[in-house]
Design a protein around this motif. Structure first.
Motif, PDB file in Angstrom:
ATOM      1  N   VAL A  15       0.844  -1.193   0.000  1.00 48.38           N
ATOM      2  CA  VAL A  15       0.000   0.000   0.000  1.00 48.38           C
ATOM      3  C   VAL A  15       0.879   1.243   0.000  1.00 48.38           C
ATOM      4  O   VAL A  15       0.637   2.193  -0.757  1.00 48.38           O
ATOM      5  CB  VAL A  15      -0.973   0.000   1.197  1.00 48.38           C
ATOM      6  CG1 VAL A  15      -1.785   1.291   1.240  1.00 48.38           C
ATOM      7  CG2 VAL A  15      -1.900  -1.213   1.141  1.00 48.38           C
ATOM      8  N   TRP A  16       1.924   1.237   0.830  1.00 48.31           N
ATOM      9  CA  TRP A  16       2.826   2.393   0.887  1.00 48.31           C
ATOM     10  C   TRP A  16       3.496   2.623  -0.468  1.00 48.31           C
ATOM     11  O   TRP A  16       3.700   3.770  -0.875  1.00 48.31           O
ATOM     12  CB  TRP A  16       3.876   2.219   1.987  1.00 48.31           C
ATOM     13  CG  TRP A  16       4.710   3.443   2.109  1.00 48.31           C
ATOM     14  CD1 TRP A  16       5.968   3.640   1.609  1.00 48.31           C
ATOM     15  CD2 TRP A  16       4.331   4.678   2.722  1.00 48.31           C
ATOM     16  NE1 TRP A  16       6.393   4.911   1.888  1.00 48.31           N
ATOM     17  CE2 TRP A  16       5.403   5.569   2.570  1.00 48.31           C
ATOM     18  CE3 TRP A  16       3.187   5.102   3.385  1.00 48.31           C
ATOM     19  CZ2 TRP A  16       5.375   6.867   3.064  1.00 48.31           C
ATOM     20  CZ3 TRP A  16       3.159   6.403   3.885  1.00 48.31           C
ATOM     21  CH2 TRP A  16       4.233   7.266   3.718  1.00 48.31           C
ATOM     22  N   GLY A  72       5.490   3.932   5.506  1.00 42.92           N
ATOM     23  CA  GLY A  72       4.794   2.691   5.821  1.00 42.92           C
ATOM     24  C   GLY A  72       3.698   2.821   6.847  1.00 42.92           C
ATOM     25  O   GLY A  72       2.978   1.857   7.105  1.00 42.92           O
ATOM     26  N   HIS A  73       3.529   4.019   7.444  1.00 45.30           N
ATOM     27  CA  HIS A  73       2.548   4.174   8.522  1.00 45.30           C
ATOM     28  C   HIS A  73       1.618   5.372   8.382  1.00 45.30           C
ATOM     29  O   HIS A  73       0.421   5.253   8.612  1.00 45.30           O
ATOM     30  CB  HIS A  73       3.257   4.282   9.874  1.00 45.30           C
ATOM     31  CG  HIS A  73       4.051   3.072  10.217  1.00 45.30           C
ATOM     32  ND1 HIS A  73       3.475   1.908  10.650  1.00 45.30           N
ATOM     33  CD2 HIS A  73       5.384   2.854  10.156  1.00 45.30           C
ATOM     34  CE1 HIS A  73       4.426   1.009  10.854  1.00 45.30           C
ATOM     35  NE2 HIS A  73       5.595   1.558  10.568  1.00 45.30           N
ATOM     36  N   ARG A  74       2.171   6.541   8.043  1.00 42.88           N
ATOM     37  CA  ARG A  74       1.321   7.748   8.051  1.00 42.88           C
ATOM     38  C   ARG A  74       1.837   8.774   7.050  1.00 42.88           C
ATOM     39  O   ARG A  74       3.037   8.993   6.915  1.00 42.88           O
ATOM     40  CB  ARG A  74       1.284   8.361   9.438  1.00 42.88           C
ATOM     41  CG  ARG A  74       0.341   9.544   9.560  1.00 42.88           C
ATOM     42  CD  ARG A  74       0.172  10.079  10.990  1.00 42.88           C
ATOM     43  NE  ARG A  74       1.420  10.423  11.638  1.00 42.88           N
ATOM     44  CZ  ARG A  74       1.983   9.731  12.627  1.00 42.88           C
ATOM     45  NH1 ARG A  74       1.402   8.647  13.094  1.00 42.88           N
ATOM     46  NH2 ARG A  74       3.116  10.115  13.177  1.00 42.88           N
ATOM     47  N   LEU A  75       0.874   9.427   6.377  1.00 38.14           N
ATOM     48  CA  LEU A  75       1.180  10.499   5.448  1.00 38.14           C
ATOM     49  C   LEU A  75       0.173  11.619   5.710  1.00 38.14           C
ATOM     50  O   LEU A  75      -1.036  11.388   5.670  1.00 38.14           O
ATOM     51  CB  LEU A  75       1.053   9.994   4.007  1.00 38.14           C
ATOM     52  CG  LEU A  75       1.534  10.890   2.886  1.00 38.14           C
ATOM     53  CD1 LEU A  75       3.019  11.207   3.014  1.00 38.14           C
ATOM     54  CD2 LEU A  75       1.263  10.227   1.535  1.00 38.14           C
ATOM     55  N   VAL A  89      -5.306  16.321   4.942  1.00 38.90           N
ATOM     56  CA  VAL A  89      -5.583  14.897   4.715  1.00 38.90           C
ATOM     57  C   VAL A  89      -4.548  14.080   5.475  1.00 38.90           C
ATOM     58  O   VAL A  89      -3.347  14.308   5.331  1.00 38.90           O
ATOM     59  CB  VAL A  89      -5.508  14.550   3.214  1.00 38.90           C
ATOM     60  CG1 VAL A  89      -5.833  13.075   2.993  1.00 38.90           C
ATOM     61  CG2 VAL A  89      -6.417  15.444   2.388  1.00 38.90           C
ATOM     62  N   THR A  90      -5.025  13.134   6.275  1.00 38.92           N
ATOM     63  CA  THR A  90      -4.143  12.204   6.968  1.00 38.92           C
ATOM     64  C   THR A  90      -4.485  10.792   6.513  1.00 38.92           C
ATOM     65  O   THR A  90      -5.659  10.392   6.550  1.00 38.92           O
ATOM     66  CB  THR A  90      -4.297  12.305   8.500  1.00 38.92           C
ATOM     67  OG1 THR A  90      -3.961  13.632   8.904  1.00 38.92           O
ATOM     68  CG2 THR A  90      -3.391  11.311   9.217  1.00 38.92           C
ATOM     69  N   ILE A  91      -3.474  10.058   6.064  1.00 39.64           N
ATOM     70  CA  ILE A  91      -3.643   8.667   5.640  1.00 39.64           C
ATOM     71  C   ILE A  91      -2.826   7.812   6.588  1.00 39.64           C
ATOM     72  O   ILE A  91      -1.621   8.018   6.736  1.00 39.64           O
ATOM     73  CB  ILE A  91      -3.177   8.469   4.188  1.00 39.64           C
ATOM     74  CG1 ILE A  91      -3.929   9.427   3.250  1.00 39.64           C
ATOM     75  CG2 ILE A  91      -3.365   7.007   3.769  1.00 39.64           C
ATOM     76  CD1 ILE A  91      -3.364   9.491   1.850  1.00 39.64           C
ATOM     77  N   ARG A  92      -3.501   6.868   7.253  1.00 38.59           N
ATOM     78  CA  ARG A  92      -2.829   5.978   8.210  1.00 38.59           C
ATOM     79  C   ARG A  92      -2.927   4.536   7.730  1.00 38.59           C
ATOM     80  O   ARG A  92      -3.993   4.103   7.280  1.00 38.59           O
ATOM     81  CB  ARG A  92      -3.458   6.106   9.588  1.00 38.59           C
ATOM     82  CG  ARG A  92      -3.113   7.390  10.297  1.00 38.59           C
ATOM     83  CD  ARG A  92      -3.472   7.360  11.789  1.00 38.59           C
ATOM     84  NE  ARG A  92      -4.745   6.748  12.083  1.00 38.59           N
ATOM     85  CZ  ARG A  92      -5.919   7.405  12.118  1.00 38.59           C
ATOM     86  NH1 ARG A  92      -5.960   8.692  11.880  1.00 38.59           N
ATOM     87  NH2 ARG A  92      -7.024   6.779  12.406  1.00 38.59           N
ATOM     88  N   GLU A  99      -2.674  -8.027   5.804  1.00 38.96           N
ATOM     89  CA  GLU A  99      -3.485  -6.998   5.158  1.00 38.96           C
ATOM     90  C   GLU A  99      -3.229  -5.647   5.825  1.00 38.96           C
ATOM     91  O   GLU A  99      -2.450  -5.552   6.766  1.00 38.96           O
ATOM     92  CB  GLU A  99      -4.966  -7.385   5.226  1.00 38.96           C
ATOM     93  CG  GLU A  99      -5.231  -8.716   4.543  1.00 38.96           C
ATOM     94  CD  GLU A  99      -6.668  -9.168   4.647  1.00 38.96           C
ATOM     95  OE1 GLU A  99      -7.166  -9.706   3.658  1.00 38.96           O
ATOM     96  OE2 GLU A  99      -7.286  -8.966   5.711  1.00 38.96           O
ATOM     97  N   THR A 100      -3.902  -4.620   5.316  1.00 38.56           N
ATOM     98  CA  THR A 100      -3.672  -3.271   5.828  1.00 38.56           C
ATOM     99  C   THR A 100      -4.988  -2.547   6.022  1.00 38.56           C
ATOM    100  O   THR A 100      -5.805  -2.470   5.096  1.00 38.56           O
ATOM    101  CB  THR A 100      -2.806  -2.448   4.849  1.00 38.56           C
ATOM    102  OG1 THR A 100      -1.629  -3.197   4.545  1.00 38.56           O
ATOM    103  CG2 THR A 100      -2.430  -1.107   5.452  1.00 38.56           C
ATOM    104  N   GLN A 101      -5.185  -2.036   7.228  1.00 37.28           N
ATOM    105  CA  GLN A 101      -6.318  -1.149   7.502  1.00 37.28           C
ATOM    106  C   GLN A 101      -5.864   0.256   7.150  1.00 37.28           C
ATOM    107  O   GLN A 101      -4.918   0.786   7.745  1.00 37.28           O
ATOM    108  CB  GLN A 101      -6.697  -1.219   8.977  1.00 37.28           C
ATOM    109  CG  GLN A 101      -7.856  -0.358   9.341  1.00 37.28           C
ATOM    110  CD  GLN A 101      -9.117  -1.169   9.517  1.00 37.28           C
ATOM    111  OE1 GLN A 101      -9.111  -2.378   9.348  1.00 37.28           O
ATOM    112  NE2 GLN A 101     -10.179  -0.516   9.867  1.00 37.28           N
ATOM    113  N   VAL A 102      -6.516   0.864   6.155  1.00 38.27           N
ATOM    114  CA  VAL A 102      -6.155   2.210   5.712  1.00 38.27           C
ATOM    115  C   VAL A 102      -7.265   3.166   6.129  1.00 38.27           C
ATOM    116  O   VAL A 102      -8.441   2.913   5.875  1.00 38.27           O
ATOM    117  CB  VAL A 102      -5.945   2.284   4.184  1.00 38.27           C
ATOM    118  CG1 VAL A 102      -5.559   3.699   3.758  1.00 38.27           C
ATOM    119  CG2 VAL A 102      -4.887   1.284   3.740  1.00 38.27           C
TER     120      VAL A 102
END
Length: 145
Positions: A15-16, A72-75, A89-92, A99-102
């Motif tokens: 995802v990252w 890999g964690h936050r943008l 906008v914060t993407i975690r 899997e990944t919870q986004v």
């Protein structure tokens, strides 16, 4: 702040990789129509994506800047979309097994959009980010690195 979450069937690294490839931005962000330039150090703090929003002939050239990056964690982004204003906008990304919870949190920061009552602002943001997460999932789940 509008908050949307989706479980993506890909590792946080995959995802990252999509988030870190600025040229993919208009493929998953609803409203972004094309990329004009991506700063070489994207997604480092201060780096920008130079994109366009809207549909022809009403296309506006703007940019999105990184305010915080934890690979890999936050943008955390400051997205411009004048004449409506700017958005935070914060993407975690959180690992859930393989899997990944986004989670995407977004709200207007500056400009005319701040004058719209929050419940009315959240409606289109919620729809937009549900679709953006769906598109992000399609790319991350099918992309080979």
């Amino acid at each position: 702040m509008s908050t949307n979450t989706r479980l993506i069937h890909a590792t946080p690294e995959k995802v990252w990789d999509v988030l870190a490839d600025g040229w993919l931005y208009p493929l998953w962000v609803v409203g972004a129509t094309r990329m004009r330039e991506v700063d070489d150090d994207w997604p480092a703090v201060g780096a920008r994506l130079h994109h366009s929003v809207g549909t022809w002939p009403l296309i506006i050239d703007d940019n999105t800047e990184v305010e915080e990056c934890v690979p890999g964690h936050r943008l955390v982004l400051h997205a411009k979309a004048w004449p409506t204003g700017t958005a935070g906008v914060t993407i975690r990304l959180e690992p859930v097994g393989t899997e990944t919870q986004v989670t995407i949190e977004e709200d207007a920061k500056l400009g005319p959009a701040r004058l719209i009552p929050k419940p009315l602002r959240d409606l289109p943001l919620t729809w937009r980010n549900v679709e953006s997460l769906r598109r992000l999932a399609f790319i991350a789940e099918r992309r080979h690195t």
